[in-house]
Design a protein around this motif. Sequence first.
Motif, short mmCIF file in Angstrom:
data_model
loop_
_atom_site.label_atom_id
_atom_site.label_comp_id
_atom_site.label_asym_id
_atom_site.label_seq_id
_atom_site.Cartn_x
_atom_site.Cartn_y
_atom_site.Cartn_z
N ALA B 92 0.82 -1.21 0.00
CA ALA B 92 0.00 0.00 0.00
C ALA B 92 0.86 1.27 0.00
O ALA B 92 0.50 2.27 -0.62
CB ALA B 92 -0.93 -0.01 1.21
N GLY B 120 -6.38 -4.58 -0.97
CA GLY B 120 -5.61 -3.98 0.11
C GLY B 120 -4.68 -2.88 -0.35
O GLY B 120 -4.21 -2.07 0.43
N TYR B 123 -7.54 0.10 -2.30
CA TYR B 123 -8.45 0.78 -1.39
C TYR B 123 -7.83 1.99 -0.70
O TYR B 123 -8.40 3.07 -0.71
CB TYR B 123 -8.97 -0.24 -0.38
CG TYR B 123 -10.07 0.24 0.51
CD1 TYR B 123 -9.88 0.26 1.89
CD2 TYR B 123 -11.28 0.66 0.01
CE1 TYR B 123 -10.89 0.69 2.74
CE2 TYR B 123 -12.29 1.09 0.86
CZ TYR B 123 -12.09 1.10 2.22
OH TYR B 123 -13.08 1.52 3.06
N PRO B 124 -6.65 1.85 -0.07
CA PRO B 124 -6.07 3.03 0.58
C PRO B 124 -5.71 4.14 -0.40
O PRO B 124 -5.68 5.30 -0.02
CB PRO B 124 -4.80 2.50 1.24
CG PRO B 124 -4.90 1.04 1.22
CD PRO B 124 -5.82 0.66 0.13
#
Lengths: 329, 415, 295
Positions: B92, B120, B123-124
């Motif tokens: 991320a 994962g 999304y961020p």
Amino acid sequence: MKTILKKHLLFLIIIVVMCVAPVFTNAYQLRILISAALAMIFAMSLNLLMGIGGTVSFGHAAFYSIGAYTTAVLWYHFRTAYSTNFIPVLLVTGLAGLLLSLPMSRITGRYVTIITLSFAEIVNLIIKNWDPVTLGQMGIVGIPSVNLFGHVLKSKTEFFYLTMFFVIMTYIIMNWLVNSKLGRNLRAISNDAIAAEAMGIKIFPYKVIVFTISAVFAGIAGSLYAHLMSYVEPSTFNSNLSFQCISMVVIGGLGNFSGTMVGALFLTILPEYLRRFEFLFKYRMIAYGLVLVIVMWINHSIPGTKLKNAVTSRFNALLHRKNAEAQEA
Amino acid sequence: MKKLISLLLVILMLITTVGCSKPEDKVESAADENGDFHVAVSLPYTGTNASYAEYIDMGIKVALKKLENEGWLNGDGTGKIICDYYDDKNDATEGATIATKVTTSTEPYYLLEVGSFASGVSYPCATIYKEAEMVQYALTCSKSDYLETSGDWGFSLSMTQDTAAARVAAYDIKHLGFDKIALIYSNDSWGLETCKFYTATAEKLGVQLLASEKYDDGQQDFTSILTKIKQTNPQLVMCFCAENDIVLIRQQAETVGLDCEWQVSSKSRTSNVLQNLGDLGEGLYGIYAKTKDLTDPVYLEYEALYKEMYGAKYAEDNNTTQKYADQGYNCMMTVIWAIKETMKTGTTRQAFRDKLATLTDFPGVQGKLTFATGRKILQVQYLSQIVRGEDGKLKWINYEDLLNTFDVDAVAGLK
Amino acid sequence: MAKFLQILVNGISLGSIYALTAIGYSLIYSILQLINMSNAAVFLTSAVIFYALYSSITAGQVALTFILTLIAAGALGYIIELVAIRPIREKGDSNTYALISSIGVKTILEQICQGTFGSEIKPFPTLLAGKYIDLFGARTSAIQIIIIVVTLVILFVMNWYTQHNRVGRGLRALSQNLNACHLMGMPVNTLIGVSFAVGSILAAVSGVAYCMYLSSISISVGAAIGNKAFAATVLGGIGVLKGAVVGGYILAVIESFVAGYWSMSAMNFVSFSVIIIVLIIKPTGIFGKKEQHKV
């Protein structure tokens, strides 16, 4: 005054350049600078532990992660501001550092390394599996910008200056520690523990102190990281992160804090720089490994040191000649 | 002295890393002075999920080749689409750095970003793309709240888990008739979601799972989990895992002596699994979103070009295209479509986004694609299984006719 | 009962894998007081080499591939020592620097493997696939038995080697008193290189065995085992070969039981906690000797 300037010249240059930089940089470059600044704080904290405290730690990322997660968890459950979370960050990471130092009283040399490694793995496992608190593998999303007593740092530039503030504070405090009685005793212990003990320096309390302080600064860096990314997840904080930190400390020279800052800058910017080279696409990370081996070879092997001396003396000769020519002219 | 030199080197690197100007929004069109468009692709080329990244990459390149053969966007060789490929290492942090770089880059100015693979990672980064008002085409992101969090700017070609995992449970319990089920899932954002929704639907349908075991990324020794599950005597073990993992799980189950039926989600219903499992794979259930209609001209055109570009891999995979390459192809084809549609009035980032959101009945490789309300992708999911064909070879088949008699959405409580 | 036995068997076969790699760590530490972090990377690299050879040149011949891999691993170990460790060692500065250099080597090897091999899981040849014996309901596969037997044989051979073989005794002498060996005119540098080679060969056996056990190979193989093997070494007392072996088995069995009766997540947690606890009680590990430092 003049001696202070001379002694900390490198540090001052770095600070000045970095603080002026945001005027010229775009958001991407600024982000790199912020990452570098965080790396500086993180690496300096490890340098205290390794360079002055003489402890090679494979698990320093643990304190970084504790700092990041403390502020993230507090925000998630209580919606508290960064300024409110700051003291808890210091306390929790300090406590962790203290905990780690406890077994060290009876352990020396190489065994220390495995304990730091195990400790880091345990911390990571706790974060990964303590779902009700840390949300485990899902991570905590949406961490807001830093809120200082009601004033929110909306822009990344403001955040950058906050980070630089901490960089400066870290450097000053580290240097003060090193030159204080505490620092002298620590160096005595790391140089020759038996002799130090013979001189009446109790080893254990100093171990506790150096671990705690080192952990606290790593935690501060981690807490800032959480607000930079607005996202934390356990897999970021792995042993690779610890090894990268060791690389930064090593390049700069153990015990040399301004050197660590250069190391942090270099190793943060290098991978970004290498992005542009297509053929290195898959092999970028080799740079970290190569750097370690090469720097070790240059500084700590006989042929390497010879090479370094030859190059340095050649360079100095050049400089002197230039000076002489300038004077004649 | 040495330190000063190194410092100067560092600053030099910083300056040359990207151009020095502040970004301005391109008002009229995202195209550069040659009329070309730039797309950033961010995928996990190294690290976990690298194999998936490779397939998506292949699919994207097939789409680009097709466009090139047609003379690019203007038909006469001008109006290219140029992709820059970034490796986010399935991390991320890397993804966020790339996102910042991509959203603020002026040379080149990116129209949109494609990627990443894992929820994962995508999304961020959604907030970064949202704030920069740039489309993030996270084609495989299946996180249930992704589309909301990304504001208007996130797009995905994947079903969300609240639907997908629920359907799987419905198939298992009500069609296949299992009531003694054990679950193995990966300990990551995707796995946790699938477990949550599968378990919830199972309970709704009156079945308590016998065991629910999660495993960490990179783990290869499942013997302990399998030994534990063996004790509960399940009829079916449902595995929400990557294609790599199911191979290990299945092989180690043999070693441990666990005898039951097995099922995977669409993530592992791939040709790699078919190849690597060999005979062990016979009878494995899977889930397949849509089907490749082998007579569909859209598919044939794609397949021909795919064969031309990746002949060796095509043959290796038993003369089929990789599923995730299909996704990559679909994604890039929709991008090309949206650009073409907006070219007359000027393809800005906003215009592109608005056009893309209206995608309806688009001819994709695996059937028609439509973005329903909230940009949710509606897909049909079939129960799938590895069976031995008449030629004695194992292959995946889809029970498409099943949906005529079995309303999986109603059973799962989704309607 | 069946479950108990099954878990025990799993633990013992995993323990063999740990033990073989752990010996490598211990051997080098006993001589140089250096933790050779690159051992884990050699574990991975050897498996990759085996796979590469088997899929191309020596297809179908497991024994030949195995021997070639061992030779390659030994050479790799010797070269690592020669290039990355010896220059630093000879200068005489603290061996923290050699440690850091070995970390660099580890990173380089791992990245090369990742770049050339990729992240997919590929099937790996195994021995006597599908054959097993059922002991009171506990299934023991043939490969597990082979691993355990091979490990015991190797331990036996190592023991004989360091007692009766000239080179082996040289290594043992090195571990007892390095300086004296210099004075005695022994070819110390070559012998140290040999010790690295031996450690690497053992890691290679371990790596290939592990992949055979799993019938597959993938990049993540090295990471998990490396850390655990290292931990096992310290648990048993770093520098003592017997300790490395015992540490490996104890750790693996504990892990197996925790994973079987509690959960997989708890497994790592428990193993690392056990290490810390044991080291607190006995800082030098189970069989470790207290290091005497000359003042």
